[in-house]
Write a protein that holds these residues in place. Structure first.
Motif, PDB file in Angstrom:
ATOM      1  N   LYS A  52       0.935  -1.185  -0.150  1.00 42.15           N
ATOM      2  CA  LYS A  52       0.028   0.056  -0.048  1.00 42.15           C
ATOM      3  C   LYS A  52       0.934   1.288   0.020  1.00 42.15           C
ATOM      4  CE  LYS A  52      -4.145  -1.269   2.179  1.00 42.15           C
ATOM      5  NZ  LYS A  52      -5.168  -0.920   3.348  1.00 42.15           N
ATOM      6  N   LEU A  53       1.986   1.198   0.734  1.00 36.64           N
ATOM      7  CA  LEU A  53       2.764   2.298   0.796  1.00 36.64           C
ATOM      8  C   LEU A  53       3.272   2.543  -0.517  1.00 36.64           C
ATOM      9  CD1 LEU A  53       4.228   1.649   4.350  1.00 36.64           C
ATOM     10  CD2 LEU A  53       2.638   3.622   3.822  1.00 36.64           C
ATOM     11  N   ASN A  54       3.914   1.543  -1.074  1.00 38.06           N
ATOM     12  CA  ASN A  54       4.476   1.502  -2.462  1.00 38.06           C
ATOM     13  C   ASN A  54       3.619   2.314  -3.363  1.00 38.06           C
ATOM     14  OD1 ASN A  54       6.874   0.551  -1.506  1.00 38.06           O
ATOM     15  ND2 ASN A  54       6.718  -1.346  -2.228  1.00 38.06           N
ATOM     16  N   GLU A  55       2.456   1.859  -3.266  1.00 37.77           N
ATOM     17  CA  GLU A  55       1.245   2.145  -4.504  1.00 37.77           C
ATOM     18  C   GLU A  55       1.185   3.629  -4.239  1.00 37.77           C
ATOM     19  OE1 GLU A  55      -2.142   0.038  -3.979  1.00 37.77           O
ATOM     20  OE2 GLU A  55      -1.133  -2.004  -4.381  1.00 37.77           O
ATOM     21  N   ALA A  56       1.111   4.130  -2.998  1.00 31.83           N
ATOM     22  CA  ALA A  56       0.870   5.583  -2.638  1.00 31.83           C
ATOM     23  C   ALA A  56       2.062   6.411  -3.205  1.00 31.83           C
ATOM     24  CB  ALA A  56       0.678   5.707  -1.277  1.00 31.83           C
ATOM     25  N   PRO A 101       3.478   8.226 -11.734  1.00 30.99           N
ATOM     26  CA  PRO A 101       3.334   6.999 -12.500  1.00 30.99           C
ATOM     27  C   PRO A 101       4.251   6.423 -13.675  1.00 30.99           C
ATOM     28  CG  PRO A 101       1.348   8.284 -12.226  1.00 30.99           C
ATOM     29  CD  PRO A 101       2.452   9.193 -11.769  1.00 30.99           C
ATOM     30  N   GLY A 102       4.435   5.298 -13.600  1.00 31.24           N
ATOM     31  CA  GLY A 102       5.524   4.842 -14.561  1.00 31.24           C
ATOM     32  C   GLY A 102       6.926   4.651 -13.816  1.00 31.24           C
ATOM     33  N   ALA A 103       7.164   5.248 -12.709  1.00 30.07           N
ATOM     34  CA  ALA A 103       8.358   5.203 -12.068  1.00 30.07           C
ATOM     35  C   ALA A 103       8.860   3.895 -11.362  1.00 30.07           C
ATOM     36  CB  ALA A 103       8.290   6.424 -10.818  1.00 30.07           C
ATOM     37  N   THR A 104       9.776   3.525 -11.086  1.00 31.26           N
ATOM     38  CA  THR A 104      10.166   2.418 -10.380  1.00 31.26           C
ATOM     39  C   THR A 104      10.935   2.772  -9.126  1.00 31.26           C
ATOM     40  OG1 THR A 104      12.487   2.505 -11.393  1.00 31.26           O
ATOM     41  CG2 THR A 104      10.599   1.039 -12.722  1.00 31.26           C
ATOM     42  N   GLN A 123      10.577   5.713   3.554  1.00 34.15           N
ATOM     43  CA  GLN A 123      11.285   6.710   2.465  1.00 34.15           C
ATOM     44  C   GLN A 123      11.346   5.811   1.358  1.00 34.15           C
ATOM     45  OE1 GLN A 123      14.758   7.409   4.884  1.00 34.15           O
ATOM     46  NE2 GLN A 123      13.623   9.341   5.806  1.00 34.15           N
ATOM     47  N   LEU A 124      11.321   6.281   0.338  1.00 33.27           N
ATOM     48  CA  LEU A 124      11.510   5.433  -0.934  1.00 33.27           C
ATOM     49  C   LEU A 124      12.192   6.517  -2.001  1.00 33.27           C
ATOM     50  CD1 LEU A 124       8.304   5.429  -0.485  1.00 33.27           C
ATOM     51  CD2 LEU A 124       8.312   3.492  -2.208  1.00 33.27           C
ATOM     52  N   GLU A 125      13.219   5.936  -2.559  1.00 29.24           N
ATOM     53  CA  GLU A 125      13.904   6.617  -3.730  1.00 29.24           C
ATOM     54  C   GLU A 125      13.255   5.957  -5.155  1.00 29.24           C
ATOM     55  OE1 GLU A 125      18.031   6.344  -3.683  1.00 29.24           O
ATOM     56  OE2 GLU A 125      18.208   7.240  -1.889  1.00 29.24           O
ATOM     57  N   LEU A 126      12.480   6.821  -6.036  1.00 26.62           N
ATOM     58  CA  LEU A 126      12.038   6.514  -7.226  1.00 26.62           C
ATOM     59  C   LEU A 126      12.961   7.241  -8.201  1.00 26.62           C
ATOM     60  CD1 LEU A 126       8.297   7.227  -6.340  1.00 26.62           C
ATOM     61  CD2 LEU A 126       9.479   5.159  -5.873  1.00 26.62           C
ATOM     62  N   ARG A 127      12.629   6.262  -9.432  1.00 28.82           N
ATOM     63  CA  ARG A 127      13.195   6.781 -10.835  1.00 28.82           C
ATOM     64  C   ARG A 127      12.004   6.821 -11.705  1.00 28.82           C
ATOM     65  NH1 ARG A 127      17.975   8.484 -11.863  1.00 28.82           N
ATOM     66  NH2 ARG A 127      18.951   7.218 -10.449  1.00 28.82           N
ATOM     67  N   ASP A 128      11.741   7.985 -12.166  1.00 24.84           N
ATOM     68  CA  ASP A 128      10.617   7.924 -13.219  1.00 24.84           C
ATOM     69  C   ASP A 128      11.239   7.789 -14.718  1.00 24.84           C
ATOM     70  OD1 ASP A 128      11.703  10.267 -14.416  1.00 24.84           O
ATOM     71  OD2 ASP A 128      10.330  11.783 -13.468  1.00 24.84           O
ATOM     72  N   ASP A 129      10.036   7.718 -15.410  1.00 28.41           N
ATOM     73  CA  ASP A 129      10.351   7.115 -16.924  1.00 28.41           C
ATOM     74  C   ASP A 129      11.134   8.214 -17.801  1.00 28.41           C
ATOM     75  OD1 ASP A 129       8.435   9.228 -17.341  1.00 28.41           O
ATOM     76  OD2 ASP A 129       7.002   7.893 -18.137  1.00 28.41           O
ATOM     77  N   LYS A 130      11.649   9.371 -17.036  1.00 27.14           N
ATOM     78  CA  LYS A 130      12.542  10.203 -17.822  1.00 27.14           C
ATOM     79  C   LYS A 130      13.941  10.114 -17.089  1.00 27.14           C
ATOM     80  CE  LYS A 130       8.822  13.292 -19.128  1.00 27.14           C
ATOM     81  NZ  LYS A 130       7.918  14.386 -18.606  1.00 27.14           N
ATOM     82  N   ASP A 141      12.663  11.544  -3.966  1.00 29.31           N
ATOM     83  CA  ASP A 141      12.676  11.020  -2.848  1.00 29.31           C
ATOM     84  C   ASP A 141      11.212  11.354  -2.284  1.00 29.31           C
ATOM     85  OD1 ASP A 141      15.346  10.433  -2.634  1.00 29.31           O
ATOM     86  OD2 ASP A 141      16.184  12.272  -2.087  1.00 29.31           O
ATOM     87  N   VAL A 142      10.711  10.151  -2.048  1.00 25.00           N
ATOM     88  CA  VAL A 142       9.345  10.446  -1.235  1.00 25.00           C
ATOM     89  C   VAL A 142       9.348   9.880   0.138  1.00 25.00           C
ATOM     90  CG1 VAL A 142       7.137   9.664  -1.705  1.00 25.00           C
ATOM     91  CG2 VAL A 142       8.178  10.261  -3.611  1.00 25.00           C
ATOM     92  N   GLU A 143       8.521  10.403   1.056  1.00 25.59           N
ATOM     93  CA  GLU A 143       8.442  10.049   2.202  1.00 25.59           C
ATOM     94  C   GLU A 143       6.890   9.954   2.547  1.00 25.59           C
ATOM     95  OE1 GLU A 143      10.867  12.431   5.326  1.00 25.59           O
ATOM     96  OE2 GLU A 143      12.603  11.852   4.509  1.00 25.59           O
ATOM     97  N   LEU A 144       6.626   9.012   3.311  1.00 19.28           N
ATOM     98  CA  LEU A 144       5.246   8.727   3.834  1.00 19.28           C
ATOM     99  C   LEU A 144       5.123   8.492   5.189  1.00 19.28           C
ATOM    100  CD1 LEU A 144       4.197   6.112   0.898  1.00 19.28           C
ATOM    101  CD2 LEU A 144       3.808   8.463   1.156  1.00 19.28           C
ATOM    102  N   ASP A 145       4.138   8.793   5.829  1.00 17.04           N
ATOM    103  CA  ASP A 145       3.585   8.541   7.228  1.00 17.04           C
ATOM    104  C   ASP A 145       3.246   6.836   7.018  1.00 17.04           C
ATOM    105  OD1 ASP A 145       1.976   7.708   9.504  1.00 17.04           O
ATOM    106  OD2 ASP A 145       2.071   9.625  10.028  1.00 17.04           O
ATOM    107  N   ALA A 146       4.117   6.244   7.629  1.00 16.26           N
ATOM    108  CA  ALA A 146       3.912   4.761   7.324  1.00 16.26           C
ATOM    109  C   ALA A 146       2.660   3.979   8.034  1.00 16.26           C
ATOM    110  CB  ALA A 146       5.178   3.731   8.052  1.00 16.26           C
TER     111      ALA A 146
END
Length: 102
Positions: A44-48, A54-57, A73-80, A85-90
């Motif tokens: 769920k956290l990854n989906e958020a 969208p399209g990031a890994t 905390q997540l590090e994402l790389r988008d399709d470009k 850096d994304v942080e969510l309240d877990a």
């Protein structure tokens, strides 16, 4: 000069205290928190986070306890190829931070 030394010392103490406020949690502890319902499932956290880009890994994730809350905390790389850096309240899944990595 004494005032400058005092300010530097105070700033160092505050910065050090802020670092001490965050504690990285290992995989075993993270799974226990998830299983106890203290934090949301990692899916769920990854989906958020991915909904913001969208399209990031996902390249990296980390769970830490900071200021009395669990932060995912997540590090994402988008399709470009841009890294985010994304942080969510877990516990709630609320996005706390979403910024492009330098």
């Amino acid at each position: 000069m004494k005032t400058l030394t005092t300010l530097f010392t105070a700033a160092t103490l505050v910065f050090g205290a802020n670092l001490a406020m965050a504690k990285d949690l290992g995989p075993d502890e993270a799974l226990k928190l998830r299983d106890a319902g203290t934090i949301q499932s990692f899916e769920k956290l990854n989906e958020a986070a991915l909904a913001k880009h969208p399209g990031a890994t996902i390249e990296d994730t980390e769970l830490e306890e900071a200021y009395g809350r669990y932060v995912y905390q997540l590090e994402l790389r988008d399709d470009k190829g841009v890294q985010w850096d994304v942080e969510l309240d877990a516990k709630t899944g609320e996005v706390l931070q979403d910024q492009q990595d330098d």
